[in-house]
Design a protein around this motif. Structure first.
Motif, PDB file in Angstrom:
ATOM      1  N   GLN A 185       0.862  -1.185   0.000  1.00  0.00           N
ATOM      2  CA  GLN A 185       0.000   0.000   0.000  1.00  0.00           C
ATOM      3  C   GLN A 185       0.899   1.236   0.000  1.00  0.00           C
ATOM      4  O   GLN A 185       1.828   1.325   0.794  1.00  0.00           O
ATOM      5  N   LEU A 186       0.590   2.194  -0.872  1.00  0.00           N
ATOM      6  CA  LEU A 186       1.380   3.428  -0.957  1.00  0.00           C
ATOM      7  C   LEU A 186       0.545   4.607  -0.456  1.00  0.00           C
ATOM      8  O   LEU A 186      -0.605   4.789  -0.863  1.00  0.00           O
ATOM      9  N   TYR A 187       1.147   5.417   0.427  1.00  0.00           N
ATOM     10  CA  TYR A 187       0.511   6.619   0.954  1.00  0.00           C
ATOM     11  C   TYR A 187       1.342   7.837   0.565  1.00  0.00           C
ATOM     12  O   TYR A 187       2.581   7.804   0.625  1.00  0.00           O
ATOM     13  N   VAL A 188       0.672   8.909   0.182  1.00  0.00           N
ATOM     14  CA  VAL A 188       1.324  10.185  -0.101  1.00  0.00           C
ATOM     15  C   VAL A 188       0.672  11.234   0.784  1.00  0.00           C
ATOM     16  O   VAL A 188      -0.542  11.448   0.715  1.00  0.00           O
ATOM     17  N   ASN A 189       1.482  11.835   1.632  1.00  0.00           N
ATOM     18  CA  ASN A 189       0.984  12.817   2.611  1.00  0.00           C
ATOM     19  C   ASN A 189      -0.187  12.269   3.421  1.00  0.00           C
ATOM     20  O   ASN A 189      -1.181  12.953   3.666  1.00  0.00           O
ATOM     21  N   GLY A 190      -0.053  10.997   3.820  1.00  0.00           N
ATOM     22  CA  GLY A 190      -1.049  10.382   4.679  1.00  0.00           C
ATOM     23  C   GLY A 190      -2.275   9.870   3.969  1.00  0.00           C
ATOM     24  O   GLY A 190      -3.161   9.289   4.606  1.00  0.00           O
ATOM     25  N   GLU A 191      -2.360  10.048   2.646  1.00  0.00           N
ATOM     26  CA  GLU A 191      -3.527   9.596   1.894  1.00  0.00           C
ATOM     27  C   GLU A 191      -3.180   8.344   1.086  1.00  0.00           C
ATOM     28  O   GLU A 191      -2.148   8.286   0.417  1.00  0.00           O
ATOM     29  N   LEU A 192      -4.049   7.337   1.175  1.00  0.00           N
ATOM     30  CA  LEU A 192      -3.821   6.100   0.433  1.00  0.00           C
ATOM     31  C   LEU A 192      -3.957   6.336  -1.065  1.00  0.00           C
ATOM     32  O   LEU A 192      -4.957   6.878  -1.535  1.00  0.00           O
ATOM     33  N   ILE A 193      -2.929   5.931  -1.812  1.00  0.00           N
ATOM     34  CA  ILE A 193      -2.981   5.980  -3.272  1.00  0.00           C
ATOM     35  C   ILE A 193      -3.477   4.638  -3.814  1.00  0.00           C
ATOM     36  O   ILE A 193      -4.324   4.590  -4.692  1.00  0.00           O
ATOM     37  N   GLY A 194      -2.940   3.547  -3.265  1.00  0.00           N
ATOM     38  CA  GLY A 194      -3.375   2.234  -3.694  1.00  0.00           C
ATOM     39  C   GLY A 194      -2.238   1.244  -3.735  1.00  0.00           C
ATOM     40  O   GLY A 194      -1.173   1.457  -3.136  1.00  0.00           O
ATOM     41  N   GLY A 195      -2.452   0.151  -4.443  1.00  0.00           N
ATOM     42  CA  GLY A 195      -1.470  -0.905  -4.554  1.00  0.00           C
ATOM     43  C   GLY A 195      -0.856  -0.972  -5.937  1.00  0.00           C
ATOM     44  O   GLY A 195      -0.856   0.007  -6.694  1.00  0.00           O
ATOM     45  N   LEU A 196      -0.355  -2.160  -6.283  1.00  0.00           N
ATOM     46  CA  LEU A 196       0.406  -2.327  -7.518  1.00  0.00           C
ATOM     47  C   LEU A 196      -0.404  -1.958  -8.763  1.00  0.00           C
ATOM     48  O   LEU A 196       0.085  -1.241  -9.634  1.00  0.00           O
ATOM     49  N   ASP A 197      -1.645  -2.437  -8.863  1.00  0.00           N
ATOM     50  CA  ASP A 197      -2.435  -2.194 -10.075  1.00  0.00           C
ATOM     51  C   ASP A 197      -2.641  -0.703 -10.328  1.00  0.00           C
ATOM     52  O   ASP A 197      -2.497  -0.222 -11.458  1.00  0.00           O
ATOM     53  N   ILE A 198      -2.962   0.025  -9.262  1.00  0.00           N
ATOM     54  CA  ILE A 198      -3.201   1.463  -9.420  1.00  0.00           C
ATOM     55  C   ILE A 198      -1.913   2.186  -9.789  1.00  0.00           C
ATOM     56  O   ILE A 198      -1.910   3.089 -10.644  1.00  0.00           O
ATOM     57  N   LEU A 199      -0.808   1.790  -9.167  1.00  0.00           N
ATOM     58  CA  LEU A 199       0.466   2.437  -9.486  1.00  0.00           C
ATOM     59  C   LEU A 199       0.879   2.150 -10.934  1.00  0.00           C
ATOM     60  O   LEU A 199       1.460   3.012 -11.605  1.00  0.00           O
ATOM     61  N   LYS A 200       0.583   0.945 -11.412  1.00  0.00           N
ATOM     62  CA  LYS A 200       0.865   0.632 -12.813  1.00  0.00           C
ATOM     63  C   LYS A 200       0.067   1.536 -13.740  1.00  0.00           C
ATOM     64  O   LYS A 200       0.582   2.044 -14.749  1.00  0.00           O
ATOM     65  N   GLU A 201      -1.214   1.738 -13.409  1.00  0.00           N
ATOM     66  CA  GLU A 201      -2.071   2.611 -14.224  1.00  0.00           C
ATOM     67  C   GLU A 201      -1.542   4.040 -14.228  1.00  0.00           C
ATOM     68  O   GLU A 201      -1.518   4.712 -15.277  1.00  0.00           O
ATOM     69  N   LEU A 202      -1.119   4.509 -13.039  1.00  0.00           N
ATOM     70  CA  LEU A 202      -0.573   5.864 -12.945  1.00  0.00           C
ATOM     71  C   LEU A 202       0.726   5.989 -13.741  1.00  0.00           C
ATOM     72  O   LEU A 202       0.988   7.026 -14.363  1.00  0.00           O
ATOM     73  N   LYS A 203       1.524   4.933 -13.722  1.00  0.00           N
ATOM     74  CA  LYS A 203       2.766   4.936 -14.484  1.00  0.00           C
ATOM     75  C   LYS A 203       2.479   5.017 -15.978  1.00  0.00           C
ATOM     76  O   LYS A 203       3.100   5.805 -16.710  1.00  0.00           O
ATOM     77  N   GLU A 204       1.541   4.189 -16.430  1.00  0.00           N
ATOM     78  CA  GLU A 204       1.206   4.145 -17.864  1.00  0.00           C
ATOM     79  C   GLU A 204       0.607   5.457 -18.348  1.00  0.00           C
ATOM     80  O   GLU A 204       0.808   5.858 -19.503  1.00  0.00           O
TER      81      GLU A 204
END
Length: 331
Positions: free
Chosen positions: A300-319
């Motif tokens: 799980q990834l958090y930015v400034n205390g807010e959950l961004i998500g896991g691997l699938d979401i980060l892949k989408e953000l990367k793409e």
């Protein structure tokens, strides 16, 4: 091209040493049941493909199948790496640390491998380790450095101290010193305390089993520990400990699952600094964060205390090209 060779007989091991002469031999004492061993085998396989290590012999040994060899090299846990030249042990590495393994192979395979490390480099290494030890000690209000994990202690003293803390309802995080020899040896000097387990409260050493037993018998044990922080407050504190916080299995150098490995690769590609928390070291955080975030899996990834998500979401953000911009905004 060299390859990772599996040795299953003592005679084959001896023949290998005879054939290797003065070339470096890297022996991985592993176990099929340990996922971190497979990960380190992958690291060795990649190193063996590197042309600069054409004369290095990379070897895998099942520690439990060759107990005589494990006893000879004092193998207490897996993975452990023994480095040999001319049939003589010149170094070892305890635990799954891909970066340190690569560094040792690079140094020890060179013609100057036996030249002492310059004092300036030794001091830098010591300073880096002290920074890491301080971070580990302060990673939770109560930190236990032990052999094994709370659910699977690897020595009687560690088992007793876990039982004592649990009986007194004292919440704690732990670190398995058998998985990291740098920490295991360095903490003795850092704390000026020669044995394990060691318990720290708010970054200060409280002591080992004998001291905790004395405090329990005198009724003073609970008073030595900080007031137990509510889990939700602790999770809020952890998710905001750094602008970018990744909760994963293992650490960036030695991820303990494929999803964690892929996420760290995505983040490393951005070149943006982030902090991590190994949820395998703290069952309370591992289970509590699922409810806290309403997100059932890791990482799980958090930015400034807010959950961004896991691997699938980060892949989408990367793409979509949004990942790096989002991380930079969080700094």
């Amino acid at each position: 091209m060299a390859a990772l060779r599996e040795i299953s007989r003592i005679s084959d091991f001896q023949n290998l040493l005879d054939e290797s002469g003065s070339h470096l031999v890297v022996v991985h004492f592993s176990a099929v049941w340990a996922p971190q061993c497979q990960q380190m085998n992958d690291v060795l396989t990649e190193l063996a493909k590197d042309s600069q290590y054409v004369n290095v012999r990379f070897v895998k040994v099942e520690a439990e199948e060759l107990p005589e060899l494990s006893e000879k090299y004092e193998i207490a846990a897996v993975p452990t790496f023994i480095f040999l030249k001319s049939k003589t042990k010149i170094d070892r590495l305890d635990g799954a640390n891909a970066a340190e393994l690569t560094k040792k192979v690079q140094i020890l395979s060179s013609p100057t491998a036996n030249v002492p490390v310059p004092a300036t480099e030794q001091q830098q290494s010591k300073d880096d380790l002290n920074v890491r030890l301080k971070k580990l000690i302060n990673s939770a209000p109560v930190m236990l450095f032990m052999k094994g994990k709370p659910e699977e202690p690897r020595c009687g003293f560690s088992r007793q101290i876990v039982q004592l803390l649990n009986e007194n309802n004292i919440k704690f995080s732990s670190f398995d010193i058998l998985q990291d020899n740098d920490v295991r040896q360095g903490l003795k000097t850092y704390s000026n305390w020669p044995t394990y387990p060691q318990v720290y409260c708010n970054g200060e050493l409280l002591g080992g089993l004998d001291i905790l037993k004395e405090l329990a018998e005198s009724g003073e044990l609970k008073s030595q520990f900080p007031k137990q922080e509510e889990l939700e407050d602790r999770l809020k504190s952890l998710t905001t400990r750094s602008p970018i916080m990744l909760f994963m299995k293992g650490d960036p150098n030695t991820p303990r699952c494929g999803f964690s490995k892929q996420v760290t690769q995505l983040l490393n590609d951005t070149g943006i600094k982030y902090d991590t928390f190994d949820i395998l070291q703290d069952e309370e955080v591992r289970q509590g964060l699922k409810k806290f975030s309403n997100w059932p899996t890791y990482p799980q990834l958090y930015v400034n205390g807010e959950l961004i998500g896991g691997l699938d979401i980060l892949k989408e953000l990367k793409e979509s090209g949004e990942l790096e911009a989002m991380l930079k905004d969080g700094q």
